[in-house]
Design an enzyme around this catalytic site. Structure first.
Site, PDB file in Angstrom:
ATOM      1  N   TYR A  30       4.005   9.140 -11.339  1.00 58.33           N
ATOM      2  CA  TYR A  30       3.142   8.334 -10.501  1.00 58.33           C
ATOM      3  C   TYR A  30       2.350   7.477 -11.561  1.00 58.33           C
ATOM      4  O   TYR A  30       2.293   6.143 -11.114  1.00 58.33           O
ATOM      5  CB  TYR A  30       2.016   9.250 -10.031  1.00 58.33           C
ATOM      6  CG  TYR A  30       1.088   8.375  -9.012  1.00 58.33           C
ATOM      7  CD1 TYR A  30       1.428   8.153  -7.636  1.00 58.33           C
ATOM      8  CD2 TYR A  30      -0.383   8.507  -9.468  1.00 58.33           C
ATOM      9  CE1 TYR A  30       0.732   7.523  -6.787  1.00 58.33           C
ATOM     10  CE2 TYR A  30      -1.209   8.068  -8.629  1.00 58.33           C
ATOM     11  CZ  TYR A  30      -0.722   7.579  -7.196  1.00 58.33           C
ATOM     12  OH  TYR A  30      -1.697   6.825  -6.374  1.00 58.33           O
TER      13      TYR A  30
ATOM     14  N   ASN B  17       0.677  -1.385  -0.078  1.00 54.44           N
ATOM     15  CA  ASN B  17      -0.062   0.096  -0.090  1.00 54.44           C
ATOM     16  C   ASN B  17       0.962   1.293   0.037  1.00 54.44           C
ATOM     17  O   ASN B  17       0.331   2.364  -0.555  1.00 54.44           O
ATOM     18  CB  ASN B  17      -0.961   0.083   1.312  1.00 54.44           C
ATOM     19  CG  ASN B  17      -1.456   1.408   1.579  1.00 54.44           C
ATOM     20  OD1 ASN B  17      -2.381   1.601   0.884  1.00 54.44           O
ATOM     21  ND2 ASN B  17      -0.718   2.179   2.583  1.00 54.44           N
TER      22      ASN B  17
ATOM     23  N   LYS C 219       2.166   3.148 -11.171  1.00 56.35           N
ATOM     24  CA  LYS C 219       0.985   2.330 -10.852  1.00 56.35           C
ATOM     25  C   LYS C 219       0.747   1.739 -12.187  1.00 56.35           C
ATOM     26  O   LYS C 219       0.101   0.464 -11.784  1.00 56.35           O
ATOM     27  CB  LYS C 219      -0.158   3.390 -10.649  1.00 56.35           C
ATOM     28  CG  LYS C 219       0.089   4.242  -9.277  1.00 56.35           C
ATOM     29  CD  LYS C 219       0.367   3.520  -8.050  1.00 56.35           C
ATOM     30  CE  LYS C 219       0.414   3.955  -6.707  1.00 56.35           C
ATOM     31  NZ  LYS C 219       0.453   3.148  -5.842  1.00 56.35           N
TER      32      LYS C 219
HETATM   33  P1  NAP Z   1      -1.079   8.694   2.376  1.00 58.78           P
HETATM   34  O1  NAP Z   1      -2.198   8.991   3.175  1.00 58.78           O
HETATM   35  O2  NAP Z   1       0.120   9.606   1.784  1.00 58.78           O
HETATM   36  O3  NAP Z   1      -0.067   7.742   3.431  1.00 58.78           O
HETATM   37  C1  NAP Z   1       0.974   6.894   2.676  1.00 58.78           C
HETATM   38  C2  NAP Z   1       1.403   5.879   3.772  1.00 58.78           C
HETATM   39  O4  NAP Z   1       2.842   5.300   3.038  1.00 58.78           O
HETATM   40  C3  NAP Z   1       1.988   6.330   5.214  1.00 58.78           C
HETATM   41  O5  NAP Z   1       1.934   5.251   6.057  1.00 58.78           O
HETATM   42  C4  NAP Z   1       3.380   6.422   4.838  1.00 58.78           C
HETATM   43  O6  NAP Z   1       4.251   6.398   6.056  1.00 58.78           O
HETATM   44  C5  NAP Z   1       3.834   5.250   3.919  1.00 58.78           C
HETATM   45  N1  NAP Z   1       5.097   5.711   3.231  1.00 58.78           N
HETATM   46  C6  NAP Z   1       5.480   6.429   2.246  1.00 58.78           C
HETATM   47  N2  NAP Z   1       6.531   6.204   1.635  1.00 58.78           N
HETATM   48  C7  NAP Z   1       6.991   5.228   2.420  1.00 58.78           C
HETATM   49  C8  NAP Z   1       8.307   4.592   2.306  1.00 58.78           C
HETATM   50  N3  NAP Z   1       9.132   4.911   1.451  1.00 58.78           N
HETATM   51  N4  NAP Z   1       8.528   3.397   3.238  1.00 58.78           N
HETATM   52  C9  NAP Z   1       7.390   2.885   3.941  1.00 58.78           C
HETATM   53  N5  NAP Z   1       6.165   3.807   3.966  1.00 58.78           N
HETATM   54  C10 NAP Z   1       5.979   4.687   3.244  1.00 58.78           C
HETATM   55  O7  NAP Z   1      -1.540   7.793   1.253  1.00 58.78           O
HETATM   56  P2  NAP Z   1      -3.009   7.104   0.588  1.00 58.78           P
HETATM   57  O8  NAP Z   1      -3.615   8.076   0.140  1.00 58.78           O
HETATM   58  O9  NAP Z   1      -3.347   6.475   1.839  1.00 58.78           O
HETATM   59  O10 NAP Z   1      -2.265   6.159  -0.532  1.00 58.78           O
HETATM   60  C11 NAP Z   1      -2.170   4.652   0.035  1.00 58.78           C
HETATM   61  C12 NAP Z   1      -2.034   3.886  -1.485  1.00 58.78           C
HETATM   62  O11 NAP Z   1      -3.106   4.244  -2.271  1.00 58.78           O
HETATM   63  C13 NAP Z   1      -0.699   4.329  -2.137  1.00 58.78           C
HETATM   64  O12 NAP Z   1       0.098   3.534  -3.054  1.00 58.78           O
HETATM   65  C14 NAP Z   1      -1.530   5.490  -3.225  1.00 58.78           C
HETATM   66  O13 NAP Z   1      -0.520   5.762  -4.225  1.00 58.78           O
HETATM   67  C15 NAP Z   1      -2.527   4.605  -3.556  1.00 58.78           C
HETATM   68  N6  NAP Z   1      -3.724   5.609  -3.935  1.00 58.78           N
HETATM   69  C16 NAP Z   1      -4.308   6.547  -3.292  1.00 58.78           C
HETATM   70  C17 NAP Z   1      -5.348   7.462  -3.893  1.00 58.78           C
HETATM   71  C18 NAP Z   1      -5.843   8.730  -3.103  1.00 58.78           C
HETATM   72  O14 NAP Z   1      -6.819   9.258  -3.667  1.00 58.78           O
HETATM   73  N7  NAP Z   1      -5.534   8.843  -1.864  1.00 58.78           N
HETATM   74  C19 NAP Z   1      -5.703   7.160  -5.260  1.00 58.78           C
HETATM   75  C20 NAP Z   1      -5.164   6.081  -5.943  1.00 58.78           C
HETATM   76  C21 NAP Z   1      -4.143   5.317  -5.118  1.00 58.78           C
HETATM   77  P3  NAP Z   1       4.694   7.892   6.873  1.00 58.78           P
HETATM   78  O15 NAP Z   1       3.383   8.202   7.591  1.00 58.78           O
HETATM   79  O16 NAP Z   1       5.581   7.519   7.815  1.00 58.78           O
HETATM   80  O17 NAP Z   1       5.251   8.731   5.789  1.00 58.78           O
END
Ligand code: NAP
Length: 247
Positions: free
Chosen positions: A155, A90, A159
């Protein structure tokens, strides 16, 4: 019923990752998750999972570093008495800009975390899953990996790459009935999307047939399905959780 399962979720401290941790914990699955630096947020995920009555372990590890991934997998397997039944890749980042202005380091950073990090984790955990003759891998892609998006070439490439890797590993592991699937969220309310301006958010909302932004729980439900025994005959698939955005 079998023994209690163990799931390893990357990036479980916030947003979608935290929702996945708590959703799987509600199913009675023991949880190991990692985060990069946000310890306070990680402690909150631990608290929420413990409330569900399961065992939980939060580990600081950067998934763009192959050695830290190996160490994380080792610790997770130790916690699971030698098993990791479910892997959810994730953790992800964005570094947006139009291609003409995109810096090499911004392209590399996104590929290093989203694509190479997912590769390091799948490579390590799939070996263990083959030995234990059971496994569910769920990768977080994005509708952007299917549709593309202006300002997100790095990105989108990461993906789309996750989808290619998902289908490839699904084929490699199919004879052992280990499943590998992807969930592709649309726009979900988390810190990642909070960084957008209100005008940008509104523009995206208008492009969603549901005219609504999704919740982390919407994505977590789809992940829990792929991770469950109900999805035992499904592999190599990409499920969009996007209010119709990618139709
Ligand atoms: P988020 O709120 O930014 O949270 C990201 C998480 O990943 C945090 O726990 C962060 O840890 C961790 N992380 C980031 N870089 C890391 C690294 N190098 N090593 C280990 N952990 C790391 O993201 P989110 O929106 O929940 O997204 C989760 C996933 O869904 C991602 O893959 C994203 O691309 C995908 N996604 C999200 C959306 C959306 O609209 N939000 C849409 C499509 C896909 P820290 O807190 O310690 O930094």
């Amino acid at each position: 019923m079998g023994e209690t399962k163990t799931a390893l979720i990357t990036g479980g401290s916030r947003g979608i990752g935290r929702a996945i941790c708590t959703r799987l914990a509600k199913d009675g699955i023991n949880i190991v998750f990692n985060y990069r630096s946000g310890e306070e947020a990680a402690n909150e995920t631990i608290r929420l999972c413990e409330e569900c009555g399961v065992k939980v372990l939060g580990i600081r590890a950067d998934i763009s570093n192959p050695d830290e991934c190996s160490d994380l997998i080792e610790k997770a397997a130790e916690f699971g008495d030698g098993r990791i039944d479910i892997l959810v890749n994730n953790a992800g980042i964005t570094r947006d800009s139009l291609m003409g202005r995109m810096k090499n380091e911004d392209f590399d950073a996104v590929i290093d975390v989203n694509l190479k990090g997912t590769f390091y984790m799948m490579r390590g955990v799939s070996k263990l899953m083959l030995r234990q003759k059971y496994g569910r891998i769920v990768n977080l892609s994005s509708v952007v990996g299917i549709m593309g998006n202006a300002g997100q070439a790095n990105y989108a490439a990461s993906k789309a790459g996750v989808i290619g890797m998902t289908k490839s590993l699904a084929r490699e592991l199919a004879s052992r009935k280990i499943t590998v699937n992807a969930v592709a969220p649309g726009m979900i309310a988390t810190d990642m999307t909070d960084a957008m301006t209100d005008a940008a958010k509104d523009a995206v909302k208008q492009s969603i047939p549901f005219k609504e932004i999704g919740r982390p729980e919407d994505v977590a439900d789809a992940v829990a399905f792929f991770a469950s025994d109900n999805a035992a005959y499904i592999t190599g698939q990409v499920l969009c959780v996007d209010g119709g955005m990618a139709i």
